[in-house]
Design a protein around this motif. Structure first.
Motif, short mmCIF file in Angstrom:
data_model
loop_
_atom_site.label_atom_id
_atom_site.label_comp_id
_atom_site.label_asym_id
_atom_site.label_seq_id
_atom_site.Cartn_x
_atom_site.Cartn_y
_atom_site.Cartn_z
N ALA A 9 0.88 -1.07 0.01
CA ALA A 9 -0.17 -0.01 0.01
C ALA A 9 0.87 1.16 0.10
CB ALA A 9 -0.83 0.07 1.18
N TRP A 10 0.42 2.39 -0.70
CA TRP A 10 1.22 3.58 -0.63
C TRP A 10 0.14 4.80 -0.81
CZ3 TRP A 10 0.85 -0.46 -4.14
CH2 TRP A 10 0.36 -0.30 -5.14
N HIS A 11 0.74 5.87 -0.48
CA HIS A 11 0.02 7.13 -0.68
C HIS A 11 -0.34 7.54 -2.17
CE1 HIS A 11 0.26 8.07 3.57
NE2 HIS A 11 1.47 7.78 3.56
N PRO A 12 -1.52 8.03 -2.59
CA PRO A 12 -1.80 8.43 -3.97
C PRO A 12 -0.98 9.62 -4.26
CG PRO A 12 -3.54 9.17 -2.42
CD PRO A 12 -2.58 8.25 -1.65
N ILE A 13 -0.64 9.72 -5.56
CA ILE A 13 -0.02 10.58 -6.29
C ILE A 13 -1.28 11.49 -6.97
CG2 ILE A 13 1.55 11.46 -7.93
CD1 ILE A 13 3.45 9.01 -7.07
N PRO A 14 -1.32 12.79 -6.93
CA PRO A 14 -2.40 13.53 -7.54
C PRO A 14 -2.41 13.37 -8.98
CG PRO A 14 -1.49 14.88 -5.81
CD PRO A 14 -0.41 13.44 -6.04
N ARG A 20 2.58 1.16 -10.70
CA ARG A 20 3.34 -0.07 -11.33
C ARG A 20 4.28 -0.52 -9.96
NH1 ARG A 20 4.81 -3.23 -15.24
NH2 ARG A 20 6.77 -4.22 -15.34
N LEU A 21 3.97 -1.74 -9.37
CA LEU A 21 4.87 -2.17 -8.40
C LEU A 21 5.97 -3.20 -8.79
CD1 LEU A 21 5.10 -3.01 -5.21
CD2 LEU A 21 3.70 -4.87 -5.87
N GLU A 22 7.22 -3.06 -8.48
CA GLU A 22 8.18 -4.13 -8.58
C GLU A 22 9.01 -4.38 -7.37
OE1 GLU A 22 11.08 -2.85 -11.65
OE2 GLU A 22 9.61 -3.04 -13.09
N VAL A 23 8.92 -5.72 -7.26
CA VAL A 23 9.84 -6.48 -6.13
C VAL A 23 11.05 -7.04 -6.65
CG1 VAL A 23 9.64 -7.91 -4.14
CG2 VAL A 23 7.51 -6.90 -4.82
N TRP A 57 9.45 -0.78 -5.08
CA TRP A 57 9.28 0.41 -5.43
C TRP A 57 7.94 0.52 -6.11
CZ3 TRP A 57 8.84 2.32 -10.27
CH2 TRP A 57 9.20 1.47 -11.34
N VAL A 58 7.05 1.66 -6.26
CA VAL A 58 5.87 1.96 -6.92
C VAL A 58 6.16 2.94 -7.74
CG1 VAL A 58 4.72 3.04 -5.23
CG2 VAL A 58 3.62 1.72 -6.75
N GLY A 59 5.71 3.19 -9.00
CA GLY A 59 5.70 4.10 -9.87
C GLY A 59 4.38 4.50 -10.24
N THR A 66 6.16 10.27 -14.78
CA THR A 66 6.29 9.01 -14.11
C THR A 66 7.05 8.89 -12.74
OG1 THR A 66 8.09 8.35 -15.56
CG2 THR A 66 6.00 7.85 -16.41
N PRO A 67 6.27 9.60 -11.72
CA PRO A 67 7.00 9.76 -10.23
C PRO A 67 7.25 8.33 -9.83
CG PRO A 67 4.87 10.67 -10.31
CD PRO A 67 5.13 10.17 -11.72
N ARG A 68 8.29 7.92 -9.07
CA ARG A 68 8.51 6.78 -8.64
C ARG A 68 8.86 7.10 -7.15
NH1 ARG A 68 13.46 3.03 -10.61
NH2 ARG A 68 14.38 3.43 -8.53
N SER A 69 8.66 5.87 -6.37
CA SER A 69 9.06 6.01 -4.83
C SER A 69 10.44 5.50 -4.76
CB SER A 69 8.20 4.97 -3.93
OG SER A 69 8.50 3.83 -4.32
N ASP A 70 11.14 5.95 -3.55
CA ASP A 70 12.24 5.25 -3.22
C ASP A 70 12.23 3.81 -3.21
OD1 ASP A 70 13.55 7.64 -3.16
OD2 ASP A 70 13.26 8.19 -1.00
N PHE A 71 13.30 3.08 -2.97
CA PHE A 71 13.15 1.55 -2.52
C PHE A 71 12.99 1.37 -1.12
CE2 PHE A 71 16.34 1.23 -6.28
CZ PHE A 71 15.33 0.51 -7.19
#
Length: 79
Positions: A9-14, A20-23, A57-59, A66-71
């Protein structure tokens, strides 16, 4: 623990229309991929991962970006 699906789960991006989730392994090999329009996803195939150290991470797909989170770390242990 291993052998069970994982909930991410993650916070929404406006303005984001999809996420897209990658493990990955610590070495950077992608072991799971998933896409959703929601801000949470349960990955059933995660139950097949062996114990060990992973990262994820999730983008977001948003208008013009195409913002993406930190690992983020993920540790799976034996049941």
């Amino acid at each position: 623990t291993t052998g069970a699906p994982l909930l991410f789960a993650w916070h929404p991006i406006p303005g984001a229309s999809r996420y897209r989730l990658e493990v990955m392994t610590k070495e950077g090999d992608v072991v799971l991929e998933a896409e959703t329009a929601d801000t949470a996803i349960t990955v059933q195939s995660a139950a097949d991962l062996p114990p060990g150290e992973y990262q994820w991470w999730v983008g977001a797909t948003a208008a013009g970006a195409t913002p993406r989170s930190d690992f983020r770390p993920l540790r799976l242990t034996s049941p």
